[in-house]
Design an enzyme around this catalytic site. Structure first.
Site, mmCIF file in Angstrom:
data_model
loop_
_atom_site.group_PDB
_atom_site.id
_atom_site.type_symbol
_atom_site.label_atom_id
_atom_site.label_comp_id
_atom_site.label_asym_id
_atom_site.label_seq_id
_atom_site.Cartn_x
_atom_site.Cartn_y
_atom_site.Cartn_z
ATOM 1 N N ARG A 90 0.856 -1.182 0.000
ATOM 2 C CA ARG A 90 0.000 0.000 0.000
ATOM 3 C C ARG A 90 0.888 1.227 0.000
ATOM 4 O O ARG A 90 1.808 1.340 0.820
ATOM 5 C CB ARG A 90 -0.949 0.015 1.195
ATOM 6 C CG ARG A 90 -2.121 0.960 0.999
ATOM 7 C CD ARG A 90 -3.137 0.844 2.118
ATOM 8 N NE ARG A 90 -3.901 -0.388 2.072
ATOM 9 C CZ ARG A 90 -4.912 -0.664 2.896
ATOM 10 N NH1 ARG A 90 -5.260 0.217 3.822
ATOM 11 N NH2 ARG A 90 -5.568 -1.797 2.803
ATOM 12 N N SER A 192 -8.407 0.443 0.264
ATOM 13 C CA SER A 192 -9.424 0.467 1.306
ATOM 14 C C SER A 192 -9.850 1.896 1.640
ATOM 15 O O SER A 192 -10.370 2.598 0.805
ATOM 16 C CB SER A 192 -8.922 -0.288 2.541
ATOM 17 O OG SER A 192 -9.956 -0.491 3.467
ATOM 18 N N GLU A 449 -11.967 -6.614 14.466
ATOM 19 C CA GLU A 449 -10.901 -5.703 14.888
ATOM 20 C C GLU A 449 -11.536 -4.350 15.157
ATOM 21 O O GLU A 449 -12.530 -3.977 14.518
ATOM 22 C CB GLU A 449 -9.806 -5.596 13.827
ATOM 23 C CG GLU A 449 -10.263 -5.123 12.463
ATOM 24 C CD GLU A 449 -9.134 -5.114 11.439
ATOM 25 O OE1 GLU A 449 -8.039 -5.607 11.754
ATOM 26 O OE2 GLU A 449 -9.352 -4.628 10.319
ATOM 27 N N SER A 451 -11.060 -1.406 14.445
ATOM 28 C CA SER A 451 -11.171 -0.405 13.387
ATOM 29 C C SER A 451 -12.338 -0.729 12.460
ATOM 30 O O SER A 451 -12.183 -0.813 11.243
ATOM 31 C CB SER A 451 -9.862 -0.288 12.612
ATOM 32 O OG SER A 451 -9.439 -1.564 12.152
ATOM 33 N N LYS A 463 -12.690 -9.462 6.993
ATOM 34 C CA LYS A 463 -13.739 -8.538 7.443
ATOM 35 C C LYS A 463 -14.636 -8.195 6.260
ATOM 36 O O LYS A 463 -14.174 -8.118 5.124
ATOM 37 C CB LYS A 463 -13.133 -7.290 8.069
ATOM 38 C CG LYS A 463 -12.147 -6.534 7.213
ATOM 39 C CD LYS A 463 -11.527 -5.419 8.009
ATOM 40 C CE LYS A 463 -10.438 -4.685 7.216
ATOM 41 N NZ LYS A 463 -9.226 -5.521 7.021
#
Length: 636
Positions: A90, A192, A449, A451, A463
């Site tokens: 990323r 993301s 998680e 976040s 997720k």
């Protein structure tokens, strides 16, 4: 990527190409670039000499930097390479080895392809899944779709079957497709919830989980062994249109996903009668169509979309940052629409729809990731228990959470009798642990998680904001039928299992040496090798340092969690029961901090918030020293 014509800018006489010296030498410029930089440029031109004109837009970026004399910026782009972190690769899009662009994606895919050929004897028949989100950057010519097609072209050039999803999809669709199709691996081009300048390259293993060690290190080694693109075919994004080895499984995968999603729906008839209205924002990303389908699959009408945010927009024009975790400050349009439509629940998925934010109309309470996890964990076990009345069945049931997340699931497990485990931060650890547990006949019914990343059931080891949105809607509908709000039920949960009050935030630091200095100081706070003894005047009773493998609470002083030397993470347990953690982000230039007060069942909540706030302020001010280290505090 970097497309530097040294003849034009510095003169061929100044640079000796190790393979074939540039012809027609011209005198050097009046302001010659330092020789160390010329060596870097020479190495670059040697590595990619035949490719120099492949991408005129990234060439223009480097021409501009050279013309402006920004030598440090050029050296930064050319002298460092991306490495796999919490979420694969990323980085910002643009020219450079440490940027996401045509070349670095081709190189990464070549390395991945080579490693998969070594690892799987049947790789040529299993193939890979490739998906992408809606990101793009006009000035570099990089878009997620283009990068996905180039990734596919690399695989096709080696006669590898490619299941390329034909349009943008939620990130969890790629690991779901990997498992459903029996592919060897999957690639998702996404950054993301990162800023619009970024993109990423996320790799999934054959079990559907994100890659973990040693695969990440071996793939990097394979990348570095063959940096030059294999052939002209690797640059041909149209190859996917004419190669018979490319398939588009999107319709099949979407149908299977939505069918399997019904396994998480427990009250369809109640949902059909629910008077609640829901608003959904996809934050200019992929989520709109898929969340609408998921709601209809559960018997709900589609949620009301936020019109300004439902269509893809790589500039994320209506939000200051595309991360719904930031709360009310980025949910403004959603909340205004909910007011106008008299909707009781607002939901927002991040741009790749793997995270979910939820707000409820009671003065607009925006739930934290930990609070929403308490609700979802309760809901999943409540419905599981309805179908499994035998208490003995709980022995094979698990819930998982990352170690920086709330301990509320642990409190559930103590009372209800099922199993709870913590993992290192990052859903790759949860996904791989789910796979290990499944091999021994155990099942994970919920994982999260803090976040705002949630997984209900075990459809996909990642997720999933799409399935979580439908599950939250059904939970809200059920509670509404009992004259309860989500917030009221959250307090009921705390009354039963103990109040769990948490704070999560971050500071921004874009200077890695400063981060290293901060954590070195913490490890030598009271002398060499001595961690802090107090925080805000409260005694620290245990220290766990996952970076070094130290844990003072263990008899052998060794951390139970795996050592993770690639990032910084230190956890403090205080005498008053507060657990506080400092860690670096795996995807952004942030130092994150987490604090939680875990009260026993029946213990009163008065004063807990103030005490937690005191510890949180002390954790940041005493250990991170934001002003001294020029850290940027989170703006809310």
């Amino acid at each position: 990527m970097v497309l530097l014509n040294l003849k034009e800018h510095v003169g061929a006489a100044a640079v000796e190409d190790p393979i074939s010296p540039l012809e027609d030498p011209i005198p050097p410029t009046e302001d010659p670039i330092p020789s160390s930089f010329l060596m870097v440029c020479s190495l670059y031109c040697w590595t990619c000499s035949w490719w120099i004109l492949q991408n005129p837009q990234t060439r223009a970026q480097v021409d501009s930097l050279v013309a402006a004399g920004r030598h440090d910026e050029l050296r930064s782009r050319l002298c460092s390479r991306m490495s796999f972190g919490t979420a694969g690769l990323r980085a910002p899009m643009g020219a450079g080895f440490n940027r996401i662009n045509d070349l670095t994606v081709i190189q990464s895919t070549q390395g991945l392809c080579s490693y998969l050929f070594r690892y799987f004897t049947d790789f040529s028949s299993r193939g890979v899944v490739i998906g992408f989100d809606t990101r793009g950057q006009e000035e570099s010519g990089c878009s997620s779709e283009r990068l996905a097609k180039l990734s596919a072209a690399v695989m096709l050039s080696r006669d590898v079957p490619v299941h390329l999803l034909s349009t943008f999809v939620p990130t969890p669709y790629v690991p779901y497709a990997v498992k459903k199709l029996g592919a060897a691996a999957g690639v998702m081009i996404t950054a993301s919830h990162n800023p619009k300048e970024d993109n990423g390259y996320k790799v999934y293993w054959c079990n559907g989980a994100q890659i973990a060690s040693p695969h990440d290190k071996e793939i990097l080694r394979c990348i570095e062994e063959q940096l030059e693109p294999w052939s002209a075919s690797c640059w041909d994004e149209e190859l996917v249109q004419r190669c018979s080895l490319r398939t588009d499984p999107l319709s099949h995968i979407n149908s299977c996903y939505m069918d399997e999603l019904t396994s998480l729906c427990f009250h369809r008839e109640l949902n059909r009668r629910c008077p609640l209205k829901f608003v959904h924002s996809s934050f200019h990303g992929v989520g709109h169509v898929f969340v609408q389908q998921a709601f209809q699959n559960f018997g709900f009408p589609p949620p009301i979309p936020v019109p300004e945010q439902k269509d893809p927009d790589p500039n994320f024009s209506t939000v200051r940052c595309p991360n719904p975790e930031e709360g009310e400050s980025v949910l403004e349009l959603s909340l205004l629409l909910a007011q106008r439509e008299d909707a009781g629940i607002v939901m927002a998925t991040d741009p790749d729809a793997d995270r979910l934010a939820v707000a409820e109309k009671c003065g607009w309470k925006v739930f934290s990731g930990n609070e929403l996890a308490a609700l979802l964990g309760w809901w999943m076990f409540f419905n599981w228990k309805e179908a499994h009345p035998d208490p003995a069945d709980t022995r094979s049931v698990y819930m998982l959470a990352t170690t920086v997340s709330s301990k509320i699931l642990q409190a559930f497990a103590r009372i209800e009798g099922f199993n709870f485990e913590e993992t290192l931060p990052g859903f790759k650890w949860i996904g791989n642990r789910m796979h290990e547990l499944a091999k021994t006949g155990n099942s994970v019914i919920f994982a999260f998680e803090e976040s705002i990343g949630f997984l209900c059931g075990s459809m996909v080891p990642e997720k999933d904001g799409v399935s979580s949105a439908a599950v939250v809607a059904e939970m809200a509908a059920y509670l509404h039928s009992k004259n309860l709000s989500l917030n009221q039920q959250l307090h009921n949960i705390y009354q039963t299992y103990g109040f769990h009050i948490s704070k999560t935030s971050y500071v921004v630091c874009k200077d890695p040496p400063t981060i290293q200095r901060i954590f070195t100081r913490i490890r030598n706070f009271d002398g060499e090798g001595s961690y802090p003894k107090t925080c805000g005047g409260i005694r620290i009773v245990h220290v766990r340092d996952v970076t070094t493998g130290y844990d003072s609470s263990q008899p052998d002083l060794r951390s139970v969690l795996p050592v993770s030397r690639s990032s910084q993470m230190i956890t403090f347990t205080l005498q008053n029961g507060v657990v506080a953690t400092l860690r670096t982000s795996g995807t952004e230039p942030k130092i994150k901090y987490y604090t939680e007060f875990c009260a026993a069942p029946g213990e009163r909540s008065e004063g807990l918030e103030a005490e937690l706030q005191k510890v949180t302020f002390a954790l940041v001010d005493e250990f991170l020293e934001p002003e001294r280290n020029n850290l940027i505090r989170r703006s809310v």
